[in-house]
Write a protein that holds these residues in place. Structure first.
Motif, mmCIF file in Angstrom:
data_model
loop_
_atom_site.group_PDB
_atom_site.id
_atom_site.type_symbol
_atom_site.label_atom_id
_atom_site.label_comp_id
_atom_site.label_asym_id
_atom_site.label_seq_id
_atom_site.Cartn_x
_atom_site.Cartn_y
_atom_site.Cartn_z
ATOM 1 N N LEU A 1 -0.684 4.644 -7.455
ATOM 2 C CA LEU A 1 0.754 4.200 -6.862
ATOM 3 C C LEU A 1 1.503 3.504 -7.682
ATOM 4 N N LEU A 2 0.958 2.640 -8.671
ATOM 5 C CA LEU A 2 1.576 1.932 -9.585
ATOM 6 C C LEU A 2 1.718 2.543 -10.843
ATOM 7 N N ASP A 3 1.398 3.731 -11.113
ATOM 8 C CA ASP A 3 1.566 4.377 -12.188
ATOM 9 C C ASP A 3 2.925 4.866 -12.207
ATOM 10 N N PRO A 4 3.824 4.472 -13.233
ATOM 11 C CA PRO A 4 5.308 4.906 -13.535
ATOM 12 C C PRO A 4 5.480 6.370 -13.302
ATOM 13 N N ARG A 5 4.308 7.119 -13.689
ATOM 14 C CA ARG A 5 4.771 8.684 -13.556
ATOM 15 C C ARG A 5 4.482 9.073 -12.141
ATOM 16 N N THR A 6 3.778 8.325 -11.228
ATOM 17 C CA THR A 6 3.789 8.805 -10.020
ATOM 18 C C THR A 6 5.067 8.955 -9.199
ATOM 19 N N ASP A 7 5.278 10.150 -8.695
ATOM 20 C CA ASP A 7 6.582 10.587 -7.656
ATOM 21 C C ASP A 7 6.175 9.702 -6.280
ATOM 22 N N ILE A 8 6.699 8.411 -6.102
ATOM 23 C CA ILE A 8 6.537 7.744 -5.010
ATOM 24 C C ILE A 8 7.071 8.394 -3.861
ATOM 25 N N ALA B 1 6.799 -4.038 -4.306
ATOM 26 C CA ALA B 1 5.996 -3.604 -5.541
ATOM 27 C C ALA B 1 5.286 -4.936 -5.967
ATOM 28 N N PRO B 2 3.743 -4.300 -6.069
ATOM 29 C CA PRO B 2 2.876 -5.539 -6.365
ATOM 30 C C PRO B 2 3.244 -5.862 -7.748
ATOM 31 N N SER B 3 2.943 -7.388 -7.953
ATOM 32 C CA SER B 3 2.960 -8.030 -9.174
ATOM 33 C C SER B 3 2.020 -7.482 -10.374
ATOM 34 N N SER B 4 0.748 -7.403 -9.663
ATOM 35 C CA SER B 4 -0.334 -6.882 -10.906
ATOM 36 C C SER B 4 -1.731 -6.244 -9.687
ATOM 37 N N GLY B 5 -2.372 -5.616 -10.529
ATOM 38 C CA GLY B 5 -3.214 -5.281 -9.823
ATOM 39 C C GLY B 5 -3.337 -3.504 -9.703
ATOM 40 N N SER B 6 -3.978 -2.978 -8.776
ATOM 41 C CA SER B 6 -3.931 -1.370 -8.806
ATOM 42 C C SER B 6 -4.232 -0.977 -7.330
ATOM 43 N N VAL B 7 -3.440 0.096 -6.892
ATOM 44 C CA VAL B 7 -3.310 0.691 -5.593
ATOM 45 C C VAL B 7 -3.628 2.130 -5.687
ATOM 46 N N VAL B 8 -4.722 2.831 -5.347
ATOM 47 C CA VAL B 8 -5.035 4.030 -5.390
ATOM 48 C C VAL B 8 -5.015 4.695 -4.058
ATOM 49 N N VAL B 9 -4.254 5.842 -3.523
ATOM 50 C CA VAL B 9 -4.355 6.121 -2.396
ATOM 51 C C VAL B 9 -4.547 7.816 -2.623
ATOM 52 N N LEU C 1 0.807 -1.215 0.017
ATOM 53 C CA LEU C 1 0.033 0.179 0.178
ATOM 54 C C LEU C 1 0.908 1.538 -0.073
ATOM 55 N N ASN C 2 2.297 1.049 0.444
ATOM 56 C CA ASN C 2 3.150 2.263 0.150
ATOM 57 C C ASN C 2 4.115 1.911 -0.882
ATOM 58 N N ARG C 3 3.932 0.834 -1.243
ATOM 59 C CA ARG C 3 4.949 0.101 -2.393
ATOM 60 C C ARG C 3 6.369 0.109 -1.904
ATOM 61 N N GLN D 1 15.887 0.129 8.578
ATOM 62 C CA GLN D 1 16.285 1.513 8.603
ATOM 63 C C GLN D 1 16.068 2.067 7.072
ATOM 64 N N TRP D 2 16.308 1.323 6.001
ATOM 65 C CA TRP D 2 15.967 1.638 4.732
ATOM 66 C C TRP D 2 14.390 2.015 4.607
ATOM 67 N N GLU D 3 13.572 0.965 4.961
ATOM 68 C CA GLU D 3 12.131 0.971 4.790
ATOM 69 C C GLU D 3 11.646 2.178 5.629
ATOM 70 N N ALA D 4 12.025 2.308 6.762
ATOM 71 C CA ALA D 4 11.378 3.526 7.573
ATOM 72 C C ALA D 4 11.736 4.828 6.949
ATOM 73 N N ALA D 5 12.921 4.837 6.317
ATOM 74 C CA ALA D 5 13.245 6.184 5.728
ATOM 75 C C ALA D 5 12.550 6.448 4.568
ATOM 76 N N ARG D 6 12.421 5.293 3.674
ATOM 77 C CA ARG D 6 11.906 5.426 2.279
ATOM 78 C C ARG D 6 10.369 5.465 2.416
ATOM 79 N N SER D 7 9.789 4.996 3.443
ATOM 80 C CA SER D 7 8.446 5.086 3.987
ATOM 81 C C SER D 7 7.879 6.626 4.249
ATOM 82 N N THR D 8 8.743 7.427 4.590
ATOM 83 C CA THR D 8 8.686 8.718 5.130
ATOM 84 C C THR D 8 8.954 9.859 3.425
#
Lengths: 244, 226
Positions: free
Chosen positions: A67-74, A54-62, A49-51, B127-134
């Motif tokens: 989130l799975l759109d490559p153009r999204t700034d994760i 990385a999911p194998s397929s499907g969609s997650v919209v928050v 849900l916060n990537r 540590q990586w995951e915590a930082a990346r999650s923020t």
């Protein structure tokens, strides 16, 4: 209003299919408890849900962001999704305030004084205003987990993900963390909680989702899931939990 | 003459020492220069390579690992000789000083890359995951969260390696660098007395003892309560 929407989500690690098509809609302000035996895929679901995974397929919209759109700034999207881990994962080389303010400064672009003010406010919300200058090693497990919660809520997320937040704590410290989570609930935060803490699922959740072998078997209000589960797997899981 | 007097006359000959003290002092300066260059360039390059390696580009990493293993396996003297006597074949003629510097810097780069890399990989995934999650990017996480913790772990092994490799400046003698050992040995040949070697040993102690102490101090300073 739907804040989080998951559809057809799958995740495979090699041959191992950990999530087999998850569909889940979460409304703004809703509190979801995710239950299931270990290995049922509940942590993996949360991490998709916060990537972090990385999911194998499907969609997650928050919050309207795919989130799975490559153009999204994760990195930008993740500020809106707070996460709390079983093992706290505080930065040991920083103070509590440093832990809370790092992303405020580096990601949200706040000045040091702005970030410090927001950081202190977040620490105050979890009851640790007086521990701002302590390093994680000087704090108890419960205090560390509350700092971790402060680190997440300081970024003003739209949704909070809790991955077994009390599992690594001594029993007498669980209460303080659950107390902070209840306060968050009062403030209207949308929360998804993976936990073995049945009390929280029963008393604080609006909806309980029961997972088994990578799929959602059953979902409903705590009353239904705990008192009258419809599915055999749910019944046996609830039964086992309640005997302990 | 008693045995003791003969010993003192041989290794602590005041007259010989006084005569060659300026030479040894000059050698100390050269060694210091060489050591400083080796340390700064070797460690900086090692850290840069470790950071590059953490980006996880397969062909780049294969190249890094291969070169690092190569320079860890070769004796520094062989590399010095290769550079000093080999490069002129392609019309590059580095001085003995430059050859020694390059060789030792390459060796220190190789070892310090491995040490930094070990430090980086030893930091828990959480540590990586915590930082990346923020919302921190990969680079921000590396620089603000992972590297500060990794560096602390690298201080003791890095200090040991650095001292061991920096002492290799004495190998410069082979390619006529006028560092401490080179100056001391020519003084020994000129005076028919080994006392300049004693002076040289003293010079090495003066240079390297503080490095050992500095390493120890950094180690305690970089520690934090777990």
């Amino acid at each position: 209003m739907t804040l989080l929407s998951v559809s057809g989500l799958t995740k495979r690690f090699g041959q191992n299919e950990v999530l087999r098509g998850i569909d889940l809609e979460v409304s703004q302000g809703e509190r979801i408890a995710i239950l299931g035996a270990s290995g049922s895929g509940k942590s993996t679901l949360l991490r998709c849900l916060n990537r972090l995974e990385a999911p194998s397929s499907g969609s997650v919209v928050v919050d309207g962001v795919d989130l799975l759109d490559p153009r999204t700034d994760i990195n930008h999207a993740r500020q809106r999704i707070g996460m709390v881990f079983q093992s706290f994962n505080l930065y040991p080389h920083m103070t509590a305030l440093g832990n809370v303010t790092l992303a405020l400064r580096k990601v949200a672009g706040k000045s040091r004084s702005e970030a410090d003010a927001l950081g202190r406010a977040a620490l105050a919300r979890v009851g640790l205003a007086d521990r701002a200058g302590h390093t994680p090693g000087q704090l108890s497990g419960g205090q560390q987990q509350r700092v971790a919660i402060a680190r997440a809520i300081a970024l003003e997320p739209r949704v909070m993900l809790f991955d077994e937040p009390t599992s690594a704590l001594d029993p007498e410290l669980v209460g303080s963390v659950l107390g902070v989570m209840r306060d968050l609930r009062e403030s209207g935060m949308t929360m998804l909680v993976v936990s073995h803490e049945m009390g929280f699922a029963r008393n604080a959740a609006d909806r309980v989702v029961f997972m088994d072998e990578g799929a959602i078997v059953e979902e409903g209000t705590p009353g239904v899931i705990f008192e009258a589960p419809g599915h055999e797997r749910t019944r046996s899981f609830i039964g086992q939990i309640q005997r302990h | 003459m008693s045995n003791w007097e003969r010993f003192v006359e041989t290794f602590f000959n005041a007259r010989v020492m006084a005569k060659y003290l300026p030479d040894i002092a000059y050698g100390m300066l050269v060694t210091l220069e060489l050591a400083a260059l080796v340390i700064v360039t070797g460690i900086a390059a090692g850290l840069a390579l470790a950071l590059l390696r953490s980006a996880g580009l397969r062909p780049v990493n294969l190249l890094i690992v291969f070169s690092v293993d190569l320079f860890r396996a070769l004796p520094p003297l062989v590399i010095i000789v290769f550079i000093y006597f080999g490069l002129p074949a392609v019309n590059v003629s580095p001085s003995g000083f430059i050859s020694t510097w390059l060789s030792l810097a390459l060796v220190l780069t190789a070892f310090s890359e491995e040490i930094f890399w070990a430090g980086i990989t030893s930091i828990a995934k959480g540590q990586w995951e915590a930082a990346r999650s923020t919302g921190l990017s990969y680079g921000q996480t590396l620089m603000s969260v992972v590297l500060p913790q990794a560096l602390r772990l690298t201080i003791p092994p890095l200090t040991n390696r650095t001292i061991a490799i920096t002492k290799g400046t004495a190998l410069g003698t082979v390619v006529a660098v006028s560092e401490i050992l080179g100056m001391a040995s020519s003084a020994v040949s000129n005076s028919y007395n080994p006392s300049p070697l004693t002076l040289g040993a003293g010079a090495y102690l003066i240079l390297f003892f503080p490095m050992v102490v500095l390493g120890r101090w950094l180690e305690t300073r970089m520690a934090w309560k777990r």
